[in-house]
Structures are given as structure tokens and as C-alpha cells.
Design a protein around this motif. Structure first.
Motif, PDB file in Angstrom:
ATOM      1  N   ALA A  56       4.862  -0.302 -13.569  1.00  0.00           N
ATOM      2  CA  ALA A  56       3.422  -0.661 -13.535  1.00  0.00           C
ATOM      3  C   ALA A  56       3.338  -2.151 -13.449  1.00  0.00           C
ATOM      4  O   ALA A  56       2.226  -2.621 -12.846  1.00  0.00           O
ATOM      5  N   ARG A  59       2.915  -3.659  -9.892  1.00  0.00           N
ATOM      6  CA  ARG A  59       2.090  -3.165  -8.861  1.00  0.00           C
ATOM      7  C   ARG A  59       0.721  -3.858  -9.363  1.00  0.00           C
ATOM      8  O   ARG A  59      -0.301  -3.036  -9.590  1.00  0.00           O
ATOM      9  N   THR A  60       0.566  -4.953  -9.298  1.00  0.00           N
ATOM     10  CA  THR A  60      -0.601  -5.992  -9.641  1.00  0.00           C
ATOM     11  C   THR A  60      -0.593  -7.258  -8.839  1.00  0.00           C
ATOM     12  O   THR A  60       0.725  -7.306  -8.374  1.00  0.00           O
ATOM     13  N   GLU A  76      -8.976  -4.455 -10.601  1.00  0.00           N
ATOM     14  CA  GLU A  76      -7.666  -3.629 -10.274  1.00  0.00           C
ATOM     15  C   GLU A  76      -7.577  -2.486 -11.286  1.00  0.00           C
ATOM     16  O   GLU A  76      -8.109  -2.111 -12.073  1.00  0.00           O
ATOM     17  N   ASP A  77      -7.242  -1.422 -10.596  1.00  0.00           N
ATOM     18  CA  ASP A  77      -7.123  -0.049 -10.965  1.00  0.00           C
ATOM     19  C   ASP A  77      -5.791   0.607 -10.869  1.00  0.00           C
ATOM     20  O   ASP A  77      -5.285   0.300  -9.865  1.00  0.00           O
ATOM     21  N   ASP A  78      -5.458   1.130 -11.758  1.00  0.00           N
ATOM     22  CA  ASP A  78      -3.935   1.630 -11.816  1.00  0.00           C
ATOM     23  C   ASP A  78      -3.910   3.209 -12.118  1.00  0.00           C
ATOM     24  O   ASP A  78      -4.738   3.610 -12.973  1.00  0.00           O
ATOM     25  N   GLU A  79      -3.221   3.977 -11.616  1.00  0.00           N
ATOM     26  CA  GLU A  79      -3.192   5.366 -11.804  1.00  0.00           C
ATOM     27  C   GLU A  79      -1.643   5.808 -12.097  1.00  0.00           C
ATOM     28  O   GLU A  79      -0.665   5.570 -11.142  1.00  0.00           O
ATOM     29  N   ASN A  80      -1.067   5.775 -13.407  1.00  0.00           N
ATOM     30  CA  ASN A  80       0.221   5.773 -13.885  1.00  0.00           C
ATOM     31  C   ASN A  80       1.195   6.934 -13.382  1.00  0.00           C
ATOM     32  O   ASN A  80       2.382   7.173 -13.386  1.00  0.00           O
ATOM     33  N   ASN A  83       2.123   6.305  -9.789  1.00  0.00           N
ATOM     34  CA  ASN A  83       2.451   4.811  -9.825  1.00  0.00           C
ATOM     35  C   ASN A  83       1.903   4.190  -8.592  1.00  0.00           C
ATOM     36  O   ASN A  83       2.550   3.425  -7.986  1.00  0.00           O
ATOM     37  N   SER A  85      -1.551   1.737  -7.675  1.00  0.00           N
ATOM     38  CA  SER A  85      -2.785   0.956  -7.798  1.00  0.00           C
ATOM     39  C   SER A  85      -3.310   0.363  -6.764  1.00  0.00           C
ATOM     40  O   SER A  85      -2.797   0.198  -5.742  1.00  0.00           O
ATOM     41  N   THR A  86      -4.653  -0.383  -6.943  1.00  0.00           N
ATOM     42  CA  THR A  86      -5.476  -0.986  -5.994  1.00  0.00           C
ATOM     43  C   THR A  86      -5.921  -2.304  -6.684  1.00  0.00           C
ATOM     44  O   THR A  86      -6.327  -2.323  -7.775  1.00  0.00           O
ATOM     45  N   ASN A 109       7.519  -4.333  -4.739  1.00  0.00           N
ATOM     46  CA  ASN A 109       6.790  -2.980  -4.720  1.00  0.00           C
ATOM     47  C   ASN A 109       7.311  -2.146  -3.702  1.00  0.00           C
ATOM     48  O   ASN A 109       8.005  -2.708  -2.864  1.00  0.00           O
TER      49      ASN A 109
END
Length: 172
Positions: A56, A59-60, A76-80, A83, A85-86, A109
């Protein structure tokens, strides 16, 4: 997604669109050329980056520049679960010409991609009047953005983890 606010009495107009043309795997930075074709005191550059990695923290986006000048993070948005993110960053009054967008990621990444959009007629003092995000491990992803100002534009960043997968960002 962001609603970009028009300036008083002005319409938002497209200047240019660009993206990284090849998929990037095992990557810690991205770069591509974006051309800002006309100068206006109301020009904004918006950049979106999508990332996939099992870690995680990797991916920033650590930094994003255009011609060496820093952009500002919007969200920033993350979906674990999958895995992914945007990230969306922006810059008012970008330099003119065919110049380099560089995204420095926080770590290496498995996959990353990016794109940019420059537009005219945007209020620099309050360029963003609404935001929303959504992520899903499967099926459709939906986010609703209700803009405050009339004639706003919406800029979205997305990423698909499916082999040959596609996604679409569209208004209802």
C-alpha cells in the motif's frame, strides 16, 4: 472525481490531452510529454495517475511536476482488496510548450499509468467545487459528483486490474 469551477462569465474550454502511451510495469516513476498550447490566466493542468502494487505504501504519488514545477495534490484514493489506487494533482498557469510531466511514486509499483488535461476558463482561487471517490473489488464502480457552479467540468482518474480490462467514466 473533481468538478472544475468556471470563472465568472467564462466557459471552460479544452486546451490539450496527453497520456503515457505504453504500460509501465515494475516502475517507480512515470514521464510523458504534455503540450500546453495557449496561455491564459485561467489555465489549469490536471494530472491523474493509477497504480497497482501489493504494498500500500508504494502506490502513492510522492511528487508530480510539469517542466520541473510542482503540482498540488487534490486527492488520492486506495482500494486495498485489489491493491489499486489513483491520484489526482493540479497546477494553475502551467508553462507553455511541449514539456515533461513526471510522477515520482512512493515506491516501485507492479503497474502504473498516467494522463493529463489542460483547460482554460477555470477559477484559480477555487478550481475544485466538488469531489467524490469510489472503488470496488468487482463489478461497477460509481461515484456521484454534484457541482456547485454551472457549466463545470469533471476530471476523473481510474484504473482496471483485469487483463485487457476497460473502464469508463461517464455522466449519468
Amino acid at each position: 472525481l473533481e468538478g472544475l469551477t468556471p470563472t465568472a462569465g467564462a466557459a471552460i474550454s479544452l486546451d490539450a490531452v496527453s497520456d503515457q502511451t505504453t504500460d509501465s510495469t515494475t516502475v517507480s516513476s512515470l514521464s510523458w510529454t504534455h503540450t500546453v498550447t495557449a496561455s491564459a490566466s485561467t489555465t489549469v493542468l490536471a494530472v491523474g495517475v493509477g497504480m497497482i502494487d501489493a504494498t500500500a505504501a508504494d502506490r502513492t504519488v510522492k511528487a508530480l511536476t510539469f517542466n520541473g514545477d510542482s503540482l498540488f495534490p487534490v486527492r488520492e484514493d486506495d482500494e486495498n482488496t485489489d491493491n489499486i489506487s489513483t491520484a489526482v494533482w493540479e497546477m494553475p498557469d502551467p508553462d507553455l510548450g511541449a514539456l515533461t510531466v513526471t510522477a515520482t511514486l512512493n515506491g516501485t509499483n507492479s503497474y502504473a499509468d498516467g494522463g493529463a488535461l489542460s483547460i482554460h476558463g477555470v477559477d484559480h482561487y477555487t478550481p475544485i467545487d466538488a469531489q467524490a471517490s469510489s472503488a470496488a473489488a468487482s463489478g461497477n464502480v460509481a461515484a456521484v459528483v454534484t457541482t456547485v457552479a454551472n457549466n463545470s467540468w469533471v476530471f476523473g482518474a481510474g484504473i482496471s486490474i483485469l487483463d485487457n480490462g476497460t473502464y469508463a467514466i461517464s455522466p449519468n
